[in-house]
Design an enzyme around this catalytic site. Structure first.
Site, mmCIF file in Angstrom:
data_model
loop_
_atom_site.group_PDB
_atom_site.id
_atom_site.type_symbol
_atom_site.label_atom_id
_atom_site.label_comp_id
_atom_site.label_asym_id
_atom_site.label_seq_id
_atom_site.Cartn_x
_atom_site.Cartn_y
_atom_site.Cartn_z
ATOM 1 N N LYS A 51 0.815 -1.258 -0.143
ATOM 2 C CA LYS A 51 0.016 0.028 0.039
ATOM 3 C C LYS A 51 0.806 1.070 0.130
ATOM 4 C CE LYS A 51 -3.889 -2.185 2.427
ATOM 5 N NZ LYS A 51 -4.526 -2.407 3.826
ATOM 6 N N GLN A 95 -4.211 -1.510 10.108
ATOM 7 C CA GLN A 95 -4.356 -2.985 9.459
ATOM 8 C C GLN A 95 -4.699 -4.093 10.207
ATOM 9 O OE1 GLN A 95 -2.971 -3.206 6.044
ATOM 10 N NE2 GLN A 95 -3.884 -5.447 6.167
ATOM 11 N N ASP A 118 -10.817 2.868 5.038
ATOM 12 C CA ASP A 118 -11.485 1.457 4.877
ATOM 13 C C ASP A 118 -13.129 1.365 5.255
ATOM 14 O OD1 ASP A 118 -9.720 -0.268 4.228
ATOM 15 O OD2 ASP A 118 -9.002 -1.002 6.275
#
Ligand code: NAP
Length: 284
Positions: A51, A95, A118
């Protein structure tokens, strides 16, 4: 028709890099993404470094906060609050998975919904149910983008999703409902999976069970989207669909790799840019 996610992601990147450059001119800095990486999960280390590299390619500033496996709940919440309050931070991502002593729901819900790239906070998931604009989970957005490449109008079609996770299956079911498809969501307790999948004009496999979907699960002419990504014992990567069998029956299918994966990353960058626009819309 092979639905080439790598190509669609490259198209999206062209648009997004221009938006990044324009934001930099207008506000004196590029959009910024902050990732919290807690512990040493090998999969997470790979995903986060990928990422970070992709963010750089899009012209997005990314910062990774490497935190010890044993970090306290309070220290994580303090860091998130600091990032929430910083005008230099647009997107925040934690994460997953987290070490067992940390409550993922509590930690995610501490992220400001405007910075939740997210789309996993309760506020953003609630807005998705209502269909009001918000930051939405990246993989479902990527799947919808791919579906539009297959058919501009999917209204009225039967969509079947295999998998009901909060990250993929559930938000995708809502996007598909908003697109006027008729949605069935299957999971590990579903009886006679094949009976459901055979009704699908659009079949989305998001269960993490390598090659679960075989030719006998697929209605001829269906569009098959394979979200699954599992590392097999020989080191190879497998989707949830037996591509070599299904490719002959489906009207369209995504490969693994280079199907949904690149679109997920592109939508993470898109959400980060959106988050910066949201912040500045509030300030301006
Ligand atoms: P998850 O949280 O483990 O959820 C898996 C879901 O699939 C659950 O709802 C589970 O049912 C269901 N399931 C598992 N085995 C099944 C089976 N044999 N039959 C029917 N349903 C089954 O996983 P996730 O985070 O949604 O991810 C799913 C897959 O997508 C993984 O391979 C992951 O690596 C991949 N992924 C890829 C991307 C990408 O960008 N390409 C992004 C995210 C995830 P229960 O609820 O009953 O347990």
């Amino acid at each position: 028709m092979i639905l080439d996610g790598k190509h669609y992601a490259a198209e999206l990147k062209d648009v997004l890099t221009k938006q990044c450059a324009a934001l930099k001119v207008a506000h004196g800095r590029a959009p910024s993404l902050h990732v919290l990486l807690i512990g040493n999960n090998p999969g997470s280390l790979v995903y986060v470094s990928m990422k970070q590299k992709r963010a750089f390619d899009f012209g997005i500033q990314s910062t990774v906060h490497r935190l010890d496996e044993t970090i306290s709940r309070e220290a994580v919440l303090n860091l998130i609050n600091e990032l929430n309050n910083s005008t230099e931070v647009d997107g925040i991502l934690v994460q997953l998975p987290l070490p067992a002593h940390l409550n993922a729901n509590e930690i995610i819900d501490t992220i400001s919904p405007e910075k939740d790239v997210d789309g996993l906070t309760s506020i953003n998931l609630g807005k998705l149910i209502r269909g009001t604009p918000s930051l939405v989970s990246c993989t479902p957005l990527g799947c919808m983008h791919i579906l539009k490449k297959w058919k501009a109008d999917i209204s009225g079609l039967n969509a079947v999703i295999v998998g009901r996770s909060t990250l993929v299956g559930k938000p995708l079911s809502l996007l598909l409902i908003h697109a006027d498809t008729t949605v069935t969501v299957c999971h590990s307790k579903t009886h006679n999976l094949k009976e459901h999948t055979m009704q699908a004009d659009i079949l989305i496999a998001a269960c993490g069970d390598p090659k679960l979907i075989r030719k006998e699960h697929v209605k001829p002419g269906a569009c098959v989207i394979d979200v699954g990504m599992s590392r097999l014992s020989d080191g190879s990567l497998s989707g949830d669909v037996a591509f070599d069998e299904v490719v002959h029956i489906a009207d369209a299918i995504t490969p693994v790799p280079f199907g949904v994966g690149p679109m997920t990353v592109a939508y993470l960058m898109s959400n980060t840019i959106q988050a910066m626009k949201n912040t500045h819309a509030q300030i301006d």
